[in-house]
Design a protein around this motif. Structure first.
Motif, PDB file in Angstrom:
ATOM      1  N   THR A  69      -3.627 -15.880  11.665  1.00  0.00           N
ATOM      2  CA  THR A  69      -2.996 -14.558  11.499  1.00  0.00           C
ATOM      3  C   THR A  69      -2.500 -14.337  10.107  1.00  0.00           C
ATOM      4  N   CYS A  70      -2.096 -13.146   9.870  1.00  0.00           N
ATOM      5  CA  CYS A  70      -1.633 -12.485   8.361  1.00  0.00           C
ATOM      6  C   CYS A  70      -0.461 -12.659   8.256  1.00  0.00           C
ATOM      7  N   GLU A  71      -0.165 -13.093   7.200  1.00  0.00           N
ATOM      8  CA  GLU A  71       1.174 -12.868   6.876  1.00  0.00           C
ATOM      9  C   GLU A  71       1.309 -12.074   5.315  1.00  0.00           C
ATOM     10  N   GLN A  72       2.351 -11.064   5.364  1.00  0.00           N
ATOM     11  CA  GLN A  72       2.111 -10.195   4.233  1.00  0.00           C
ATOM     12  C   GLN A  72       3.361 -10.339   3.369  1.00  0.00           C
ATOM     13  N   ILE A  73       3.398 -10.439   2.286  1.00  0.00           N
ATOM     14  CA  ILE A  73       4.472 -10.662   1.346  1.00  0.00           C
ATOM     15  C   ILE A  73       4.528  -9.311   0.344  1.00  0.00           C
ATOM     16  N   ILE A  74       5.471  -8.285   0.603  1.00  0.00           N
ATOM     17  CA  ILE A  74       5.552  -7.246  -0.333  1.00  0.00           C
ATOM     18  C   ILE A  74       6.834  -7.360  -1.059  1.00  0.00           C
TER      19      ILE A  74
ATOM     20  N   HIS B  84      12.481  -2.250  -3.505  1.00  0.00           N
ATOM     21  CA  HIS B  84      13.530  -2.662  -2.567  1.00  0.00           C
ATOM     22  C   HIS B  84      13.844  -3.967  -2.248  1.00  0.00           C
ATOM     23  N   GLY B  85      13.265  -4.865  -2.864  1.00  0.00           N
ATOM     24  CA  GLY B  85      13.314  -6.169  -2.723  1.00  0.00           C
ATOM     25  C   GLY B  85      12.233  -6.801  -2.164  1.00  0.00           C
ATOM     26  N   ILE B  86      12.218  -7.862  -1.369  1.00  0.00           N
ATOM     27  CA  ILE B  86      10.938  -8.796  -0.830  1.00  0.00           C
ATOM     28  C   ILE B  86      10.951  -8.421   0.622  1.00  0.00           C
ATOM     29  N   ASN B  87      10.000  -8.096   1.172  1.00  0.00           N
ATOM     30  CA  ASN B  87       9.734  -8.050   2.641  1.00  0.00           C
ATOM     31  C   ASN B  87       8.520  -8.985   3.168  1.00  0.00           C
TER      32      ASN B  87
END
Length: 175
Positions: free
Chosen positions: A29-34, A38-41
């Protein structure tokens, strides 16, 4: 390859997976780190399936054989190699049905076949003799490398033409 296609193949091949002796099935599955103002999501798209793999695991918990389908690649690996024909026959059983389906929805832009031999010497490194294991290596290496006194890497490559296709052959040796 489209996610819907990957999910469908995963379900369609379940009986074949069990029949061929693959004891493990994993979903990718996909894990997305943005990272933004506004910080890290972190977002996990657990409902989207981006790939899957089948694994046969040894008693020592290492992968003996694996077939993996991901968005941009189909990979088949086997660690118990005896003869090329045995490998080809097993690939035809395991990977060929999925490869045929993949070719119906996408074009191949790159095809590679990697063959890797791993030999483990359990004695003192200075007692190792790669020249006794691999022919024509000693002439290319310094004597300290051949005797196991130093780490080494040897690379050579060339092109071959087969059926009007230009193939790049690479050989890499590390010790």
């Amino acid at each position: 390859m489209p996610n819907k296609f990957i999910r469908k193949l995963s379900a369609d091949r379940e009986d074949l997976r069990i029949e061929l002796g693959f004891t493990s099935k994993n979903t990718l599955t996909c894990e997305q780190i943005i990272v933004g103002p506004h910080g890290i999501n972190v977002r996990v798209e657990a409902n989207e399936q981006f790939g899957w793999d089948w694994r046969r695991i040894s008693a020592a918990n290492s992968i003996v054989e694996m077939l993996a389908l991901e968005k941009q690649e189909l990979v088949y690996e086997m660690s118990q190699y005896s003869r090329w024909q045995d490998f080809l026959d097993r690939f035809n059983d395991v990977g060929h049905p999925t490869l045929c389906d993949v070719l119906n929805v996408t074009d191949l832009t790159n095809l590679s076949l990697e063959y890797i031999d791993r030999f483990i010497f359990e004695g003192k490194p200075t007692d190792a003799r790669p020249d006794l294991l691999l022919s024509n290596v000693a002439e290319s290496l310094h004597n300290d490398a051949v005797c196991g006194r130093e780490l080494w890497h040897l690379h050579k490559g060339w092109f071959e033409v087969t059926d009007q296709l230009k193939l790049l052959i690479n050989q890499n040796l590390d010790a």
